[in-house]
Design a protein around this motif. Structure first.
Motif, PDB file in Angstrom:
ATOM      1  N   GLN A   1      42.859  32.270  30.157  1.00 27.55           N
ATOM      2  CA  GLN A   1      43.141  34.080  30.447  1.00 27.55           C
ATOM      3  C   GLN A   1      42.630  35.144  29.670  1.00 27.55           C
ATOM      4  OE1 GLN A   1      44.795  34.117  34.241  1.00 27.55           O
ATOM      5  NE2 GLN A   1      42.725  36.053  33.566  1.00 27.55           N
ATOM      6  N   SER A   2      42.843  35.204  28.393  1.00 24.82           N
ATOM      7  CA  SER A   2      42.271  36.141  27.487  1.00 24.82           C
ATOM      8  C   SER A   2      41.099  36.189  27.977  1.00 24.82           C
ATOM      9  CB  SER A   2      42.495  35.875  26.375  1.00 24.82           C
ATOM     10  OG  SER A   2      42.339  34.904  25.785  1.00 24.82           O
ATOM     11  N   CYS A   3      40.015  35.507  27.909  1.00 25.77           N
ATOM     12  CA  CYS A   3      38.464  35.595  27.177  1.00 25.77           C
ATOM     13  C   CYS A   3      37.851  35.405  29.612  1.00 25.77           C
ATOM     14  CB  CYS A   3      37.789  34.023  27.680  1.00 25.77           C
ATOM     15  SG  CYS A   3      38.580  33.544  25.705  1.00 25.77           S
ATOM     16  N   MET A   4      38.553  36.091  29.514  1.00 26.91           N
ATOM     17  CA  MET A   4      38.843  36.671  31.577  1.00 26.91           C
ATOM     18  C   MET A   4      39.374  37.643  31.615  1.00 26.91           C
ATOM     19  SD  MET A   4      40.008  33.182  34.099  1.00 26.91           S
ATOM     20  CE  MET A   4      38.560  31.357  33.315  1.00 26.91           C
ATOM     21  N   GLY A   5      38.544  38.256  32.847  1.00 26.63           N
ATOM     22  CA  GLY A   5      38.866  39.745  33.313  1.00 26.63           C
ATOM     23  C   GLY A   5      39.983  39.669  33.934  1.00 26.63           C
ATOM     24  N   THR A   6      41.117  40.600  34.444  1.00 20.90           N
ATOM     25  CA  THR A   6      42.220  40.992  35.186  1.00 20.90           C
ATOM     26  C   THR A   6      42.266  40.643  36.383  1.00 20.90           C
ATOM     27  OG1 THR A   6      41.232  43.577  35.452  1.00 20.90           O
ATOM     28  CG2 THR A   6      42.679  43.022  33.650  1.00 20.90           C
ATOM     29  N   ASP A   7      40.741  40.712  37.004  1.00 19.39           N
ATOM     30  CA  ASP A   7      41.661  39.445  38.355  1.00 19.39           C
ATOM     31  C   ASP A   7      40.669  38.324  38.687  1.00 19.39           C
ATOM     32  OD1 ASP A   7      42.236  41.724  39.721  1.00 19.39           O
ATOM     33  OD2 ASP A   7      40.968  43.236  39.879  1.00 19.39           O
ATOM     34  N   GLU A   8      40.261  37.634  37.233  1.00 19.04           N
ATOM     35  CA  GLU A   8      40.517  36.173  37.827  1.00 19.04           C
ATOM     36  C   GLU A   8      41.379  35.853  36.668  1.00 19.04           C
ATOM     37  OE1 GLU A   8      35.869  37.680  36.701  1.00 19.04           O
ATOM     38  OE2 GLU A   8      36.299  36.241  34.869  1.00 19.04           O
ATOM     39  N   LEU A   9      41.287  34.321  37.334  1.00 19.29           N
ATOM     40  CA  LEU A   9      42.354  33.381  36.422  1.00 19.29           C
ATOM     41  C   LEU A   9      41.557  32.093  36.748  1.00 19.29           C
ATOM     42  CD1 LEU A   9      45.042  32.343  38.957  1.00 19.29           C
ATOM     43  CD2 LEU A   9      43.314  33.444  39.607  1.00 19.29           C
ATOM     44  N   PRO A  10      42.291  31.048  35.475  1.00 18.96           N
ATOM     45  CA  PRO A  10      42.307  29.963  35.438  1.00 18.96           C
ATOM     46  C   PRO A  10      43.344  29.050  36.350  1.00 18.96           C
ATOM     47  CG  PRO A  10      43.324  30.734  33.264  1.00 18.96           C
ATOM     48  CD  PRO A  10      42.987  31.169  34.184  1.00 18.96           C
ATOM     49  N   LEU A  11      42.284  28.036  37.495  1.00 13.21           N
ATOM     50  CA  LEU A  11      43.256  27.849  38.104  1.00 13.21           C
ATOM     51  C   LEU A  11      42.643  26.156  38.845  1.00 13.21           C
ATOM     52  CD1 LEU A  11      44.945  28.280  41.080  1.00 13.21           C
ATOM     53  CD2 LEU A  11      42.724  28.336  42.298  1.00 13.21           C
ATOM     54  N   THR A  12      44.619  25.841  38.122  1.00 15.24           N
ATOM     55  CA  THR A  12      44.106  23.748  38.232  1.00 15.24           C
ATOM     56  C   THR A  12      44.872  23.315  40.419  1.00 15.24           C
ATOM     57  OG1 THR A  12      46.377  23.927  36.850  1.00 15.24           O
ATOM     58  CG2 THR A  12      44.389  24.120  35.622  1.00 15.24           C
ATOM     59  N   ILE A  13      43.599  23.588  40.522  1.00 15.11           N
ATOM     60  CA  ILE A  13      44.029  22.310  41.836  1.00 15.11           C
ATOM     61  C   ILE A  13      42.115  21.485  41.747  1.00 15.11           C
ATOM     62  CG2 ILE A  13      44.767  24.280  43.340  1.00 15.11           C
ATOM     63  CD1 ILE A  13      42.197  25.227  44.486  1.00 15.11           C
ATOM     64  N   PRO A  14      42.618  20.378  42.360  1.00 17.74           N
ATOM     65  CA  PRO A  14      41.743  19.052  42.382  1.00 17.74           C
ATOM     66  C   PRO A  14      39.941  20.084  43.261  1.00 17.74           C
ATOM     67  CG  PRO A  14      43.881  18.291  43.053  1.00 17.74           C
ATOM     68  CD  PRO A  14      43.856  19.593  43.254  1.00 17.74           C
ATOM     69  N   MET A  15      40.333  21.059  43.588  1.00 12.74           N
ATOM     70  CA  MET A  15      38.908  21.512  44.710  1.00 12.74           C
ATOM     71  C   MET A  15      39.640  22.702  45.113  1.00 12.74           C
ATOM     72  SD  MET A  15      36.227  20.573  46.064  1.00 12.74           S
ATOM     73  CE  MET A  15      36.051  19.318  45.369  1.00 12.74           C
ATOM     74  N   PHE A  16      38.010  23.817  45.153  1.00  5.11           N
ATOM     75  CA  PHE A  16      39.116  25.172  45.820  1.00  5.11           C
ATOM     76  C   PHE A  16      38.624  24.791  47.618  1.00  5.11           C
ATOM     77  CE2 PHE A  16      36.935  29.493  47.260  1.00  5.11           C
ATOM     78  CZ  PHE A  16      37.944  29.851  46.420  1.00  5.11           C
ATOM     79  N   PRO A  17      39.381  25.148  48.263  1.00  3.84           N
ATOM     80  CA  PRO A  17      39.598  24.665  49.405  1.00  3.84           C
ATOM     81  C   PRO A  17      38.020  25.210  50.698  1.00  3.84           C
ATOM     82  CG  PRO A  17      41.128  25.994  49.062  1.00  3.84           C
ATOM     83  CD  PRO A  17      40.588  25.587  47.877  1.00  3.84           C
ATOM     84  N   ARG A  18      37.539  26.360  49.809  1.00  2.89           N
ATOM     85  CA  ARG A  18      36.603  26.662  50.838  1.00  2.89           C
ATOM     86  C   ARG A  18      35.185  26.604  50.035  1.00  2.89           C
ATOM     87  NH1 ARG A  18      35.975  31.645  51.761  1.00  2.89           N
ATOM     88  NH2 ARG A  18      35.190  31.567  54.383  1.00  2.89           N
ATOM     89  N   LEU A  19      35.394  26.063  49.193  1.00  2.00           N
ATOM     90  CA  LEU A  19      33.719  25.609  49.004  1.00  2.00           C
ATOM     91  C   LEU A  19      32.820  25.606  49.937  1.00  2.00           C
ATOM     92  CD1 LEU A  19      31.660  25.014  46.432  1.00  2.00           C
ATOM     93  CD2 LEU A  19      32.426  22.990  45.759  1.00  2.00           C
TER      94      LEU A  19
END
Length: 530
Positions: A133-151
């Motif tokens: 998270q510290s390597c990302m912007g304030t409006d970004e996050l590391p998300l742990t789900i198997p598949m991004f549902p809107r890919l």
């Protein structure tokens, strides 16, 4: 399917270039397998260390419009990570993954076998998330789900626009989504070139009261895509979502655990005992109910990846063997491990299923001193073609070089992987077993719970000498059931009735009788939560 930093400098060969050398590559891989086995078969007394791997999606949040999209910032995150980790005592490492919207966190150094070490797992995962998270912007996050549902969904699913001209092999996915580390892009190209058709997975749509029937995937519009490829186009199935790109396989996130064994014999035994657990843990962790913005009638990514990394030609598909049922087969690169690896006298009669590995390769391994099961196990791997090869390693660099064998098994993805020691780079690493079927969970607590459960299960298997063997064809049948919607509650899975060694090791047990039904052979269908 992940990449390594070394891949940054690799010059990978195309399928055409690999095909021209395939005979030599197969010979080298077989010779190197024997060399590796001879070199490491007597390693012993290695500590029971273990670790985990978690894959993260990099997601951008638009809080004003309440939307989330994939951020194509793998390179940016990794560069910031290098700065962040300098001078710090880190208990984990960050690696690139297949797609440009992913990174992978790995526990390093590995955990020990004590209860105290297991209690540190969740905190280690939390620290990983904070660091990423510290390597990302304030409006970004590391998300742990198997598949991004809107890919691949209609509208915007990435934070930056994608060039439509880069949609070379998919009606919606651009080649821009591949990691800048070329391995995954080359792997995808070579998979496609070998099978001579575009990848295809038709996932059944979930039907409710508001779903029109028959249903059609309205995102499928070939348009300009027809002009970009000479390959046959995939055929959308009625009432199914069409997936036609490596991104829906390489872009899926898993939760893996790797266990170091005392020696090769223990590694072979642990591999076998984990095989019947694979489908159960897949069903327990299933978390992929959505593709391209649609709810589907399955819950797991397993069958999607299974189809999208399938490199078989149409001729090979039509000639598949009898034990290969439904969409899960032992002849595909992503599949259940189709063979038990232990010595034959450890496996109940009738429970082993043999692959179609090359007879000459099996004979070569047996002549070198391998027992029947191990020679069969390795010959099954070596029946596959090389798909990924660095041009700098086309010829062996030394008599002890095992690159060609490792390159081959690195492009196979069984649910349970038997991993050999590394070539002199780290003498502290012995024979290992990787447990790969679990899907990543949303929270660190859940991920830690599954990882620690598997570590405790490994201890129980070793301490009590448990025997979980069921016929291998039933392992494959369980995998087919595990991908179904709500399988953990709705499906029955084949499992042993008694796992104690004195019962399962008795060669006179009634389950060995050919006249008995399956219900009296020591295994039966059970609920996953029995």
């Amino acid at each position: 399917m992940g990449c390594t930093i070394a891949d940054r400098h690799a010059q990978f060969l195309s399928w055409k270039e690999i095909l021209a050398n395939q005979g030599d590559l197969s010979r080298l891989a077989s010779e190197q397998c024997i060399s590796l086995w001879n070199q490491y078969k007597h390693l012993d007394n290695y500590p029971p260390l273990w670790g985990d791997e978690i894959e993260y999606l990099i997601v951008s949040l638009d809080r004003q419009n309440k939307t989330a999209t994939l951020a194509l910032k793998q390179q940016d995150v990794l560069e910031k990570w290098e700065v962040y980790s300098q001078g710090r005592q880190m208990a984990f490492q960050l690696h690139p993954e297949s797609m440009i919207f992913m990174v992978e966190g790995v526990a390093k150094p590995p955990f020990g076998d004590s209860i105290q070490a297991m209690s540190q797992v969740e905190n280690n995962m939390r620290e990983r998330r904070v660091a990423i998270q510290s390597c990302m912007g304030t409006d970004e996050l590391p998300l742990t789900i198997p598949m991004f549902p809107r890919l691949g969904a209609s509208g915007k699913f990435t934070s930056t626009g994608l060039m439509t001209s880069k949609r070379l092999y998919s009606h919606v996915i651009s080649e821009d989504l591949f990691s800048h580390f070329e391995r995954s892009k080359v792997l995808s190209d070579n998979l496609r070139a070998r099978r001579c058709i575009i990848a295809e997975a038709n996932v059944p749509i979930f039907r409710d009261a508001n779903t029109a029937w028959p249903w059609k995937d309205d995102s499928v519009d070939w348009g300009q895509f027809k002009e970009n490829t000479s390959l046959p186009l995939p055929t959308p199935s009625v009432n199914c979502v069409l997936l036609d790109h490596f991104a829906w396989s390489g872009g899926a996130c898993g939760l893996q655990t790797t266990f170091q064994a005392k020696n090769l014999d223990e590694a072979r035994s642990l591999h076998d005992q984990l095989c019947p657990l694979s489908a159960i843990m897949l069903a327990l962790t299933a978390g992929s109910p959505c593709y391209k913005g649609y709810l589907v009638d399955t819950d797991s990514r397993w069958h999607v990846t299974n189809a999208l990394v399938d490199d078989r030609t149409m001729e090979e598909i039509l000639s598949k063997s009898g034990m290969e049922k439904n969409t899960v087969t032992s002849q595909m690169r992503w599949s259940f491990s189709p063979l038990y690896a232990s010595h034959n006298d450890h496996i109940p009669k009738g429970h082993q299923s043999y692959s179609t590995g090359n007879a000459e390769t099996r004979a070569l391994f047996e002549e070198a001193g391998m027992d029947t099961n191990l020679s069969e196990f390795f010959s099954h791997m070596l029946k596959f073609d090389h798909l990924i090869l660095d041009s700098k390693h086309l010829e062996p660099k030394s008599p002890s070089d095992t690159y060609h064998f490792r390159a081959l098994i690195g492009s196979l993805w069984p649910d349970i992987r038997l991993k050999p020691p590394l070539d002199g780079t780290d003498p502290g690493i012995g024979w290992r077993v990787e447990f790969r079927p679990m899907e990543v969970q949303v929270t660190d607590f859940e991920n830690a719970a599954f990882v620690v459960f598997m570590a405790l299960m490994r201890r129980a298997i070793s301490h009590f000498k448990l025997s979980l063997y069921i016929p291998m064809e039933l392992v494959g049948e369980n995998i087919c059931r595990a991908v179904m919607r709500d399988a953990v509650n709705q499906s029955l899975f084949w499992f042993r009735e008694c796992v104690l060694p004195q019962a399962s090791g008795d060669s006179s047990s009634s389950y060995l009788s050919e006249s008995d039904s399956k219900l009296t052979r020591g295994y039966r269908e059970m609920e996953a939560l029995d």
